[in-house]
Design an enzyme around this catalytic site. Structure first.
Site, PDB file in Angstrom:
ATOM      1  CE1 TYR A 103      -1.259  19.164 -82.273  1.00 51.04           C
ATOM      2  CE2 TYR A 103       0.330  19.911 -80.492  1.00 51.04           C
ATOM      3  CZ  TYR A 103      -0.853  19.366 -80.910  1.00 51.04           C
ATOM      4  OH  TYR A 103      -1.772  19.569 -79.894  1.00 51.04           O
ATOM      5  N   PRO A 282     -18.395 -12.456 -29.077  1.00 50.32           N
ATOM      6  CG  PRO A 282     -20.753 -13.080 -29.042  1.00 50.32           C
ATOM      7  CD  PRO A 282     -19.363 -13.368 -29.844  1.00 50.32           C
TER       8      PRO A 282
END
Length: 372
Positions: A103, A282
């Site tokens: 390679y 609430p």
């Protein structure tokens, strides 16, 4: 400027072409394995500059190294030599070109073809000897060990590390792309036959890499953010996320529910504390406590809130009315007992940031009613 990218469907090619297409100064021409040699000739003769990324690194036979690297480069050089434009050629080589293996020899041969092109034509060349690369779109079990590790960990597959002390020299894909783009835009014609190094590289052992990647996977339970002050960690985490399955982008948080609503920890960090998100019914009030050192930021995302403060040595109560559509942040200083009440008719959603992670051994939280 017409830029031909060979190997445009590969790891580096896909990232590079995506960046080039975002810049109106470039017109991108692409060559990949699906194109013919005749098409390569046509594309080369149109190009002002060529980024030659095409090559072979995992062939079925050793002979393919030479044909896919050196011989393909020789063909490209032949076409470029015949072009009236005599394009600037940027070659993607490898640090393996310094090694005596099939390679590396084929990559060195490709470099020599490019060097001959400069000698014969005087055209500008740039050669990158790239280290191991990582980043999005790298193929697992093909391009790099990091791609394989990220893919396997993200998809609950086993990983094998035979020697955790092995050190890799690494470069991140966007750093490579940034360098290539800068070279494409450079008008510097001095110093031809140039070998260019990627400006930012990292040396990391396999053990360091795998440990980090596994921590990224565990983050969904630990909620601990990576240390983004370390740029390698930041880039590796980005890479890891790119290997998640598309049906696994989302994950749930632990919800702590009671009669007030619910609260979830969102993220934690060793250097920036943690974040929570809550939904409050609430008429409900949260808080009524103070801290000596810990500080917080509140931002109401939805609903109406009354945030109250009282210095622990005083009786005066300070009030801030905040609505979700304001995108308004309230700082919580130390030494002030504080509370947040939902004064609206709908549920209130609040995001909280705290500058340190909660420590059960030293919570620095003292109950004290704001309104006595």
């Amino acid at each position: 400027m017409k830029v031909l990218v060979t190997g445009s469907k590969g790891f580096v090619g896909r990232n590079l072409t995506a960046h080039l297409r975002e810049d109106s100064r470039f017109e991108v021409l692409e060559y990949s394995r699906s194109n013919s040699e005749n098409e390569l000739e046509v594309l080369v003769k149109q190009a002002d500059k060529i980024v030659h990324l095409a090559g072979v690194n995992r062939p079925k036979t050793e002979n393919e190294f030479k044909s896919g690297n050196q011989d393909l480069t020789a063909k490209l050089i032949h076409f470029a030599s015949q072009s009236n434009k005599r394009p600037h050629i940027l070659l993607s080589s490898s640090t393996q070109a310094e090694l005596n293996n099939p390679y590396g020899e084929s990559k060195l041969g490709a470099e020599q073809e490019v060097l001959k092109y400069h000698d014969q034509t005087g055209s500008r060349i740039t050669i990158y000897r790239l280290p191991n690369l990582f980043g999005k779109w790298s193929r697992p079990n093909y391009n790099s060990a990091i791609a394989t590790f990220c893919y396997n960990v993200a998809n609950d597959l086993e990983i094998t590390v035979t020697d955790p002390t092995i050190e890799l020299n690494l470069a991140y894909i966007d750093d490579v792309v940034d360098s290539i783009v800068a070279n494409l835009l450079s008008d510097n014609n001095n110093g031809n036959n140039t070998y260019v190094a990627v400006p930012v590289t990292y040396k990391k052992t396999l053990e360091e890499i795998v440990t980090l990647i596994q921590s990224f996977k565990n983050m969904r339970e630990s909620l601990l953010l990576p240390n983004y002050q370390d740029l390698f960690v930041k880039k590796l985490y980005t890479t890891y996320l790119s290997y998640l399955k598309e049906d696994a982008f989302s994950y749930g948080l632990t919800k702590h529910e009671d009669n007030r609503g619910w609260l979830s920890e969102l993220i934690k960090s060793d250097y920036m504390g943690q974040m929570f998100v809550s939904k409050t019914k609430p008429g409900i009030t949260r808080g009524n406590h103070y801290h000596h050192t810990k500080v917080e930021k509140f931002i109401v995302i939805s609903g109406e809130a009354m945030i109250r403060f009282r210095h622990i040595e005083k009786s005066e109560v300070i009030e801030y009315k905040i609505e979700g559509n304001e995108a308004r942040v309230v700082d919580i200083p130390p030494g002030y007992t504080h509370s947040i009440e939902n004064i609206g008719t709908d549920e209130m959603i609040t995001l909280f940031w705290v500058n340190e992670q909660f420590d059960t051994q030293k919570p620095d939280t003292y109950m004290n009613e704001v309104i006595k």
